[in-house]
Scaffold this motif. Structure first.
Motif, PDB file in Angstrom:
ATOM      1  N   VAL A 277       0.846  -1.188   0.000  1.00  0.00           N
ATOM      2  CA  VAL A 277       0.000   0.000   0.000  1.00  0.00           C
ATOM      3  C   VAL A 277       0.887   1.246   0.000  1.00  0.00           C
ATOM      4  O   VAL A 277       1.797   1.372   0.807  1.00  0.00           O
ATOM      5  N   GLN A 278       0.589   2.151  -0.913  1.00  0.00           N
ATOM      6  CA  GLN A 278       1.320   3.412  -0.971  1.00  0.00           C
ATOM      7  C   GLN A 278       0.385   4.543  -0.552  1.00  0.00           C
ATOM      8  O   GLN A 278      -0.774   4.577  -0.958  1.00  0.00           O
ATOM      9  N   LEU A 279       0.932   5.437   0.269  1.00  0.00           N
ATOM     10  CA  LEU A 279       0.166   6.571   0.764  1.00  0.00           C
ATOM     11  C   LEU A 279       0.857   7.852   0.339  1.00  0.00           C
ATOM     12  O   LEU A 279       2.050   8.025   0.579  1.00  0.00           O
ATOM     13  N   GLN A 280       0.118   8.735  -0.278  1.00  0.00           N
ATOM     14  CA  GLN A 280       0.666  10.002  -0.764  1.00  0.00           C
ATOM     15  C   GLN A 280      -0.088  11.144  -0.114  1.00  0.00           C
ATOM     16  O   GLN A 280      -1.231  11.416  -0.461  1.00  0.00           O
ATOM     17  N   ALA A 281       0.589  11.819   0.809  1.00  0.00           N
ATOM     18  CA  ALA A 281      -0.027  12.937   1.511  1.00  0.00           C
ATOM     19  C   ALA A 281       0.289  14.253   0.810  1.00  0.00           C
ATOM     20  O   ALA A 281       1.362  14.416   0.216  1.00  0.00           O
ATOM     21  N   SER A 282      -0.639  15.180   0.919  1.00  0.00           N
ATOM     22  CA  SER A 282      -0.447  16.505   0.336  1.00  0.00           C
ATOM     23  C   SER A 282      -1.319  17.506   1.075  1.00  0.00           C
ATOM     24  O   SER A 282      -2.139  17.136   1.914  1.00  0.00           O
ATOM     25  N   GLY A 283      -1.125  18.786   0.741  1.00  0.00           N
ATOM     26  CA  GLY A 283      -1.964  19.822   1.316  1.00  0.00           C
ATOM     27  C   GLY A 283      -1.300  20.686   2.356  1.00  0.00           C
ATOM     28  O   GLY A 283      -1.886  21.663   2.824  1.00  0.00           O
ATOM     29  N   GLY A 284      -0.084  20.343   2.745  1.00  0.00           N
ATOM     30  CA  GLY A 284       0.622  21.159   3.718  1.00  0.00           C
ATOM     31  C   GLY A 284       1.000  22.507   3.132  1.00  0.00           C
ATOM     32  O   GLY A 284       0.929  22.727   1.924  1.00  0.00           O
ATOM     33  N   GLY A 285       1.395  23.406   4.010  1.00  0.00           N
ATOM     34  CA  GLY A 285       1.804  24.722   3.558  1.00  0.00           C
ATOM     35  C   GLY A 285       2.015  25.668   4.716  1.00  0.00           C
ATOM     36  O   GLY A 285       2.023  25.263   5.884  1.00  0.00           O
ATOM     37  N   LEU A 286       2.161  26.933   4.370  1.00  0.00           N
ATOM     38  CA  LEU A 286       2.394  27.994   5.360  1.00  0.00           C
ATOM     39  C   LEU A 286       1.110  28.796   5.545  1.00  0.00           C
ATOM     40  O   LEU A 286       0.573  29.327   4.562  1.00  0.00           O
ATOM     41  N   VAL A 287       0.624  28.854   6.768  1.00  0.00           N
ATOM     42  CA  VAL A 287      -0.571  29.619   7.084  1.00  0.00           C
ATOM     43  C   VAL A 287      -0.337  30.424   8.356  1.00  0.00           C
ATOM     44  O   VAL A 287       0.661  30.212   9.052  1.00  0.00           O
ATOM     45  N   GLN A 288      -1.267  31.315   8.641  1.00  0.00           N
ATOM     46  CA  GLN A 288      -1.182  32.109   9.864  1.00  0.00           C
ATOM     47  C   GLN A 288      -2.032  31.468  10.953  1.00  0.00           C
ATOM     48  O   GLN A 288      -2.964  30.707  10.680  1.00  0.00           O
ATOM     49  N   ALA A 289      -1.705  31.798  12.169  1.00  0.00           N
ATOM     50  CA  ALA A 289      -2.477  31.291  13.304  1.00  0.00           C
ATOM     51  C   ALA A 289      -3.943  31.659  13.130  1.00  0.00           C
ATOM     52  O   ALA A 289      -4.264  32.787  12.755  1.00  0.00           O
ATOM     53  N   GLY A 290      -4.811  30.684  13.384  1.00  0.00           N
ATOM     54  CA  GLY A 290      -6.240  30.892  13.221  1.00  0.00           C
ATOM     55  C   GLY A 290      -6.780  30.461  11.869  1.00  0.00           C
ATOM     56  O   GLY A 290      -8.006  30.325  11.704  1.00  0.00           O
ATOM     57  N   ASP A 291      -5.896  30.248  10.916  1.00  0.00           N
ATOM     58  CA  ASP A 291      -6.311  29.820   9.577  1.00  0.00           C
ATOM     59  C   ASP A 291      -6.661  28.342   9.562  1.00  0.00           C
ATOM     60  O   ASP A 291      -6.458  27.621  10.543  1.00  0.00           O
ATOM     61  N   SER A 292      -7.147  27.905   8.395  1.00  0.00           N
ATOM     62  CA  SER A 292      -7.504  26.503   8.197  1.00  0.00           C
ATOM     63  C   SER A 292      -6.677  25.913   7.064  1.00  0.00           C
ATOM     64  O   SER A 292      -6.184  26.634   6.188  1.00  0.00           O
ATOM     65  N   LEU A 293      -6.579  24.597   7.091  1.00  0.00           N
ATOM     66  CA  LEU A 293      -5.838  23.871   6.069  1.00  0.00           C
ATOM     67  C   LEU A 293      -6.440  22.470   5.984  1.00  0.00           C
ATOM     68  O   LEU A 293      -6.855  21.923   7.020  1.00  0.00           O
TER      69      LEU A 293
END
Length: 125
Positions: free
Chosen positions: A1-17
């Motif tokens: 099984v291969q797992l590919q994560a994505s969606g990380g990044g730089l945000v400010q406190a209080g933001d959503s991701l």
């Protein structure tokens, strides 16, 4: 099984991701899925998990009420919606999978059989 994560990044406190994790090479619907995170020099920390059948969810106290784990079996994809992010949430997040892990063991990183490569989340203050 291969797992590919994505969606990380730089945000400010209080933001959503929202993080995503696409699985391949196995029957996604048969796996219990989860998220861990790890900062340099620290142990891997359980974040959340979701059951394969019932879709029941489990969270670390540090993220309960702010993060939501979900899955889309038709898309072989796991999600982690992160709201009200804090600087202390800054770290690398990993998706995990196992078809055999039991509920009492989900908070132990060594009990999961498959790990993705990680995606970095940075929350600035």
């Amino acid at each position: 099984v291969q797992l590919q994560a994505s969606g990380g990044g730089l945000v400010q406190a209080g933001d959503s991701l929202r993080l995503s994790c696409v699985a391949s090479g196995g029957t996604f619907s048969s796996f219990r899925m989860g998220w861990f995170r790890q900062s340099p020099g620290k142990e891997r920390e359980f974040v959340a998990a979701i059951d394969r059948g019932t879709g029941a969810t489990y969270y670390a106290d540090s993220v309960k009420g702010r993060f939501t784990i979900s899955r889309d079996n038709a898309k072989n994809t796991l999600y982690l919606q992160m709201n009200s992010l804090r600087p202390e949430d800054t770290t690398v997040y990993y998706c995990v999978a196992s078809s055999r892990i039991i509920l009492s063991s989900i908070r132990g990183p060594t009990n999961w059989h498959y790990w993705g490569q990680g995606t970095l989340v940075t929350v600035s203050s």
